[in-house]
Write an enzyme that holds these catalytic residues in place. Structure first.
Site, short mmCIF file in Angstrom:
data_model
loop_
_atom_site.label_atom_id
_atom_site.label_comp_id
_atom_site.label_asym_id
_atom_site.label_seq_id
_atom_site.Cartn_x
_atom_site.Cartn_y
_atom_site.Cartn_z
N ASP A 107 -29.91 15.66 -30.01
CA ASP A 107 -29.61 14.25 -30.20
C ASP A 107 -30.89 13.59 -30.73
O ASP A 107 -31.79 14.27 -31.22
CB ASP A 107 -29.11 13.60 -28.90
CG ASP A 107 -30.01 13.90 -27.72
OD1 ASP A 107 -31.25 13.98 -27.91
OD2 ASP A 107 -29.50 14.03 -26.59
N LYS A 121 -25.87 10.12 -30.99
CA LYS A 121 -25.24 8.89 -31.50
C LYS A 121 -25.57 8.72 -32.97
O LYS A 121 -26.70 8.89 -33.40
CB LYS A 121 -25.76 7.69 -30.70
CG LYS A 121 -25.06 6.39 -31.02
CD LYS A 121 -25.52 5.27 -30.12
CE LYS A 121 -24.78 3.98 -30.40
NZ LYS A 121 -25.19 2.88 -29.51
N MET A 175 -32.76 4.66 -18.69
CA MET A 175 -31.63 4.10 -19.46
C MET A 175 -31.13 2.79 -18.84
O MET A 175 -29.92 2.54 -18.74
CB MET A 175 -30.50 5.13 -19.53
CG MET A 175 -30.91 6.43 -20.19
SD MET A 175 -29.64 7.72 -20.06
CE MET A 175 -29.73 8.12 -18.30
#
Length: 278
Positions: free
Chosen positions: A51, A72, A187
């Site tokens: 990622d 993403k 996060m």
């Protein structure tokens, strides 16, 4: 995988030796903090599934033809975890040695445990290669120890981005508010107002020191400090955005006493951005 019991049907892996999947943590982003083993595996892998969190310098160590971005993408598109799991199994059954590259450590809020269980359930051999988690590394390079004899003898690691399908949060913020020690939230930039309010309501003092470290160990690292009461305004004043680590507890106050002499490749200690908004 065992051969099929049906007459005339051969198992698809009979003539192909299974590859191995390596669940590799890439560390917080600085390529010099990549482990020696992780670097060797990146060089030797047939394919790397990654990622964005490992950072461009680490990702660029792998030839473009040998890597797949499963993170993403533009317009908010994201590769579903189920698809990643299936792809890992398919590649290994095809005889390829696969590196599943994650930022930090794949077993610290990185879904590495889920992938390990899926691989085992499908008879795929795998190996775990730990990485330096940003939960410890990001505070450290900002001059903040997660434990300190004068401030904290325990540390709690919390995700600020839980599975949205859960009926309710699994994090007991009230218990954390009274437990003492250091709270590290990964996060959690977007939900910062929610959990700082929950900690205050749970009894944590509003003047408790707090800090945010954005992109710890990256060239674009930013650090912002304040208190439980002010840290949301500090975030907004310094334009802190994900990915970032939140540190709450007395240890966050130690940066002030060391920052003048703190030297690293990530930020300029002589031009500290950690002021609170006036």
């Amino acid at each position: 995988m065992p051969a099929s019991d049906e007459p005339g049907v051969e198992d698809e892996t009979t003539h192909t030796e299974l590859g191995t999947v390596y669940l590799v943590g890439s560390g917080p982003g600085d390529p010099e903090l990549l482990t020696v083993k992780a670097q060797r595996l990146l060089e030797d892998a047939d394919i790397v599934l990654h990622d964005k969190l490992p950072g461009p310098e680490i990702i660029d160590m792998v030839p473009e033809a040998n890597r797949q971005d499963v993170g993403k993408r533009a317009h908010g598109n994201r590769t579903p975890q189920s698809e990643i799991n299936e792809r890992l199994v398919a590649l290994a059954r095809d005889g390829q040695n696969v590196v599943r590259l994650k930022g930090g450590d794949s077993f610290v809020f990185g879904r590495g445990g889920e992938e390990a269980e899926y691989l085992a359930a499908h008879g795929i051999p795998f190996e775990v290669v730990p990485g330096i988690t940003s939960a410890i590394a990001a505070p450290a390079v900002a001059g903040i120890p997660v434990t300190h004899r004068d401030h904290a003898s325990s540390v709690s690691f919390v995700t600020g981005h839980e599975d949205p399908t859960k009926p309710e949060s699994a994090v007991d913020w009230e218990a954390l508010a009274t437990a003492g020690g250091t709270i590290i939230v990964l996060m959690g930039v977007t939900r910062l107002p929610e959990y700082t309010a929950a900690l205050t309501e749970g009894g944590m003092a509003p003047e408790t020191p707090a800090a945010l470290v954005e992109r710890g160990t990256w060239p674009t690292q930013q650090v912002a400090t304040g208190t439980l009461e002010t840290i949301v305004d500090v975030r907004d004043a310094n334009d802190i955005s994900p990915p970032a680590v939140t540190i709450i507890g007395g240890v966050a106050s130690t940066r002030e006493s060391v920052v003048e002499f703190l030297r690293n490749d990530y930020d300029d200690a002589t031009e500290d951005m950690n002021h609170e908004p006036r």
